[in-house]
Motif scaffolding. Sequence first.
Motif, PDB file in Angstrom:
ATOM      1  N   LEU A 154      -2.059  -3.648   3.769  1.00  7.58           N
ATOM      2  CA  LEU A 154      -2.454  -4.771   2.909  1.00  7.58           C
ATOM      3  C   LEU A 154      -2.910  -4.263   1.548  1.00  7.58           C
ATOM      4  N   HIS A 155      -3.656  -3.157   1.570  1.00  6.47           N
ATOM      5  CA  HIS A 155      -4.160  -2.632   0.303  1.00  6.47           C
ATOM      6  C   HIS A 155      -3.023  -2.096  -0.569  1.00  6.47           C
ATOM      7  N   ASP A 156      -2.134  -1.299   0.060  1.00  4.54           N
ATOM      8  CA  ASP A 156      -1.073  -0.633  -0.728  1.00  4.54           C
ATOM      9  C   ASP A 156       0.191  -1.474  -0.841  1.00  4.54           C
ATOM     10  N   ARG A 157       0.243  -2.562  -0.122  1.00  4.93           N
ATOM     11  CA  ARG A 157       1.408  -3.461  -0.122  1.00  4.93           C
ATOM     12  C   ARG A 157       2.693  -2.732   0.223  1.00  4.93           C
ATOM     13  N   GLN A 158       2.590  -1.790   1.166  1.00  5.39           N
ATOM     14  CA  GLN A 158       3.808  -1.115   1.620  1.00  5.39           C
ATOM     15  C   GLN A 158       3.681  -0.716   3.084  1.00  5.39           C
ATOM     16  N   ALA A 159       4.838  -0.479   3.703  1.00  9.03           N
ATOM     17  CA  ALA A 159       4.850  -0.135   5.122  1.00  9.03           C
ATOM     18  C   ALA A 159       4.181   1.222   5.331  1.00  9.03           C
ATOM     19  N   HIS A 172     -10.898   4.816  16.774  1.00  8.28           N
ATOM     20  CA  HIS A 172      -9.470   4.449  16.763  1.00  8.28           C
ATOM     21  C   HIS A 172      -8.534   5.647  16.882  1.00  8.28           C
ATOM     22  N   ILE A 173      -9.095   6.878  17.070  1.00  9.20           N
ATOM     23  CA  ILE A 173      -8.219   8.043  16.870  1.00  9.20           C
ATOM     24  C   ILE A 173      -7.227   8.291  18.013  1.00  9.20           C
ATOM     25  N   SER A 174      -7.306   7.495  19.069  1.00  5.11           N
ATOM     26  CA  SER A 174      -6.230   7.686  20.051  1.00  5.11           C
ATOM     27  C   SER A 174      -5.102   6.668  19.833  1.00  5.11           C
ATOM     28  N   LEU A 175      -5.289   5.733  18.896  1.00  5.19           N
ATOM     29  CA  LEU A 175      -4.265   4.709  18.657  1.00  5.19           C
ATOM     30  C   LEU A 175      -3.171   5.220  17.738  1.00  5.19           C
ATOM     31  N   THR A 176      -1.981   4.646  17.896  1.00  2.00           N
ATOM     32  CA  THR A 176      -0.966   4.838  16.863  1.00  2.00           C
ATOM     33  C   THR A 176      -0.501   3.464  16.403  1.00  2.00           C
ATOM     34  N   CYS A 177      -0.493   3.258  15.095  1.00  8.91           N
ATOM     35  CA  CYS A 177      -0.181   1.924  14.574  1.00  8.91           C
ATOM     36  C   CYS A 177       0.801   2.051  13.412  1.00  8.91           C
ATOM     37  N   THR A 178       1.722   1.114  13.337  1.00  6.69           N
ATOM     38  CA  THR A 178       2.703   1.100  12.247  1.00  6.69           C
ATOM     39  C   THR A 178       2.822  -0.328  11.749  1.00  6.69           C
ATOM     40  N   ALA A 179       2.740  -0.504  10.442  1.00  6.30           N
ATOM     41  CA  ALA A 179       2.712  -1.873   9.918  1.00  6.30           C
ATOM     42  C   ALA A 179       3.599  -1.995   8.687  1.00  6.30           C
ATOM     43  N   ALA A 180       4.106  -3.228   8.491  1.00  7.61           N
ATOM     44  CA  ALA A 180       4.891  -3.510   7.274  1.00  7.61           C
ATOM     45  C   ALA A 180       4.480  -4.876   6.741  1.00  7.61           C
ATOM     46  N   PRO A 181       4.442  -5.002   5.404  1.00  5.12           N
ATOM     47  CA  PRO A 181       4.010  -6.283   4.827  1.00  5.12           C
ATOM     48  C   PRO A 181       5.113  -7.345   4.886  1.00  5.12           C
ATOM     49  N   ILE A 182       4.696  -8.608   4.957  1.00  5.17           N
ATOM     50  CA  ILE A 182       5.634  -9.738   4.870  1.00  5.17           C
ATOM     51  C   ILE A 182       5.219 -10.518   3.621  1.00  5.17           C
ATOM     52  N   ALA A 183       6.150 -10.604   2.655  1.00  5.86           N
ATOM     53  CA  ALA A 183       5.786 -11.231   1.379  1.00  5.86           C
ATOM     54  C   ALA A 183       6.340 -12.649   1.291  1.00  5.86           C
ATOM     55  N   ASP A 184       5.684 -13.481   0.494  1.00 10.17           N
ATOM     56  CA  ASP A 184       6.192 -14.837   0.256  1.00 10.17           C
ATOM     57  C   ASP A 184       7.244 -14.780  -0.857  1.00 10.17           C
ATOM     58  N   PRO A 185       7.901 -15.900  -1.149  1.00  7.65           N
ATOM     59  CA  PRO A 185       8.987 -15.839  -2.143  1.00  7.65           C
ATOM     60  C   PRO A 185       8.524 -15.428  -3.535  1.00  7.65           C
ATOM     61  N   GLN A 186       7.229 -15.439  -3.792  1.00  5.59           N
ATOM     62  CA  GLN A 186       6.745 -14.967  -5.091  1.00  5.59           C
ATOM     63  C   GLN A 186       6.396 -13.475  -5.047  1.00  5.59           C
ATOM     64  N   GLY A 187       6.541 -12.871  -3.873  1.00  5.56           N
ATOM     65  CA  GLY A 187       6.273 -11.441  -3.762  1.00  5.56           C
ATOM     66  C   GLY A 187       4.838 -11.131  -3.346  1.00  5.56           C
ATOM     67  N   ASN A 188       4.019 -12.155  -3.077  1.00  6.40           N
ATOM     68  CA  ASN A 188       2.646 -11.894  -2.624  1.00  6.40           C
ATOM     69  C   ASN A 188       2.648 -11.649  -1.118  1.00  6.40           C
ATOM     70  N   VAL A 189       1.871 -10.633  -0.694  1.00  2.20           N
ATOM     71  CA  VAL A 189       1.816 -10.356   0.744  1.00  2.20           C
ATOM     72  C   VAL A 189       1.081 -11.502   1.430  1.00  2.20           C
ATOM     73  N   VAL A 214       9.768  -1.811  12.427  1.00  2.00           N
ATOM     74  CA  VAL A 214       8.812  -2.784  11.902  1.00  2.00           C
ATOM     75  C   VAL A 214       9.241  -3.250  10.509  1.00  2.00           C
ATOM     76  N   THR A 215       9.724  -2.306   9.704  1.00  2.00           N
ATOM     77  CA  THR A 215      10.168  -2.666   8.353  1.00  2.00           C
ATOM     78  C   THR A 215      11.351  -3.630   8.433  1.00  2.00           C
ATOM     79  N   LEU A 216      12.267  -3.343   9.340  1.00  2.00           N
ATOM     80  CA  LEU A 216      13.442  -4.202   9.499  1.00  2.00           C
ATOM     81  C   LEU A 216      13.038  -5.617   9.906  1.00  2.00           C
ATOM     82  N   TYR A 217      12.158  -5.716  10.899  1.00  2.00           N
ATOM     83  CA  TYR A 217      11.756  -7.051  11.371  1.00  2.00           C
ATOM     84  C   TYR A 217      10.907  -7.793  10.335  1.00  2.00           C
ATOM     85  N   ALA A 218      10.082  -7.048   9.616  1.00  2.00           N
ATOM     86  CA  ALA A 218       9.276  -7.708   8.577  1.00  2.00           C
ATOM     87  C   ALA A 218      10.213  -8.318   7.538  1.00  2.00           C
TER      88      ALA A 218
END
Length: 667
Positions: A154-159, A172-189, A214-218
């Motif tokens: 959310l902060h960096d606006r990138q996957a 949280h150090i045993s977790l593994t997490c991967t995230a990608a932003p979903i933007a609206d048509p104006q480009g806001n996350v 995740v990037t593909l589905y986002a």
Amino acid sequence: MLHHTHATKQFQTTTQLQSEQRRHIEHIFQLGEGLDTPCLPAQATIRRSWLRCLNDYQLDPTHPRPARVVPQQTLIEHRESVDELLHVARAGVDQLYGQIAQLGYVLLVTDHRGITVEFRGDPNQDQQLRKAGLYLGADWDERFAGTCAVGTCLHDRQAIICHRQEHFDASHISLTCTAAPIADPQGNVMAVLDISALQSPTQHESQNFSLSLVTLYARMIEDAYFLQRYRDCLMVRLDTSREFVHVNGRGLIAIEENGQVIAANAVGRELIAEHQHRWPPWSANHTPMLGELFECEIADILSINSGTDDQLRAFRARASNTIHFISLLEPRRPRMSQRATPSASELPEPLARLGADDPAMRKVQKLAERLRNEANVNVLISGETGTGKEVVARALHESGNRAKQPFIAVNCAAIPESLIESELFGYEPGAFTGGRSKGMRGLIPQAHGGTLFLDEIGDMPLALQTRLLRVLSEREVMPLGANTPVKIDIRVITATHRHIEEMIQQGEFREDLYYRLNGAQLRLPALRERADKLFVIRRVFEDVAAERATRASPRLRADAISALLAYSWPGNIRQLKNALAFALATSESDEITVHDLPEQCLSQRITRNVAAQIETNASEALSGSLIDLLKQHHWNISAVARELGVSRPTVYRQMQRQGIVPPNWQG
Ligand SMILES: Nc1ncnc2c1ncn2[C@@H]1O[C@H](COP(=O)(O)OP(=O)(O)OP(=O)(O)O)[C@@H](O)[C@H]1O
């Protein structure tokens, strides 16, 4: 024995984890002190985030925080704000989860504040997942949870991958997490898609595939949302590969029939950016024509479907000189002035006119359809100011079997407290000094056989609430000064933009009356939340243009539509109507462009406290000059409200606050 071994193993794992956590905390402090060791995370984004956590958010690494799950009511509010997206995303979310569940991953969708609004996970692991914050309602904002996939994305606006010790918080150090932003048509996350697992291999590369997935589905969700938003528009779909245009054309650009760009998805926005040589690429004030982006005439684009066998054509992009293959998607809904929609056409006309295809509005239309002849069910319409509560009340009346009978609308905020009783119930000749000599038939008796619409019911004084309750249960009224009651047969519809439940708790509204009035509730969505915003804009534009009837047929240009779509409309449809009336009145040509719109519509989107804000603005606007303005308009409240761009009740409230009483009310 087995038990014993298991316990020992668990103990070892716990101590091992604790020492790992201690080492982890040391590493964070090392980075904070400016040291660089091979143990520190390699990703620069992670390092920057750790430093933000230490310096900006003042998070203490020695105090790991338990996961925070927001209360149910807060969760509902967060979900509502992305309701339309969640609706569109559901199929993609299920598909993605289907692919990762066997591998031990869970799936989260958060809103732009980091609150988990959608979740898929193994119910057998419920306890562990909840503890780890992999749960519906969990707060993954970086400022609270520290470096994590969702918050840092959310902060960096990138996957981003946030793998094990890359997390800031030691819990949280045993977790593994991967995230990608979903933007609206104006480009806001507007949301984040995340997949996470409680356990994973230690190598960072093990998550590269998760990142691609995740990037593909986002992107797919983002595009599905875009298609849903602009499905009333012509759309071009493009790709640099001929074979992929139909199946997975990466670029989507919504256009007017004249080729003017209305909006574009991420790939389309990049293309426009190349053309405009600037960043950020998207501005509602400057939308190019398709012919500026590609070497083509709009006629070439519009004839694609009839012109070629495979229904696509190749055009050269002017900025990059690359060939793009373009296909054309026809609008799914009838355009501009065609009002009915397939599902709406099953509704009675007055109800069908209320909306095109918005989930919340569809609910309202369907429920209204079922209630239209149920005069005994009192209907309460709620919604922000200007969302069309009175319009819906009229539509309900007009679509039912009382349509030919009177529809009497009473604005409880507009009648002074001292007169409301006589206005509603009527009075006999000589009932009180200052009354008309012939007496007066009250508004309730006037509605006999038809519908009584009580707007702003929250403003009705307590004493009168008691009398209204009696009228509703006994179905008769006693005019002031009369000896015999008058029988009445009315359907009652009420409306409010206030939270009546809160008023009940504060003793300002009678609970029993509320239950009596709230036989069924129609909740109107705010304009900014409506999926059929484009339909509403066009429909209101047609209405306003028809009311003026001075021009042949004015047209709303794509740049204006784009700006209107991007604005948040705190005053809802009323404000939109005023803005369009202003544009039509002041524009010198038949084409309304973005430059004709009131300046406020071009400002940033307002998201919070919108209702409060419009009230405040109104108060400011009204504070000094209200009495002068009223005199200037000969006490015509509607005219004053129109001039100020606020609702009539707002003007009345201000009059009450300032103790202004119109001459014809002064006894
Ligand atoms: N579906 C619609 N199509 C066209 N115009 C609409 C629609 N809904 C509302 N409007 C217009 O928007 C304005 C506000 O509508 P309305 O007075 O019904 O709102 P409201 O919610 O009752 O407002 P308030 O809370 O201030 O009383 C009116 O001018 C109305 O004509």
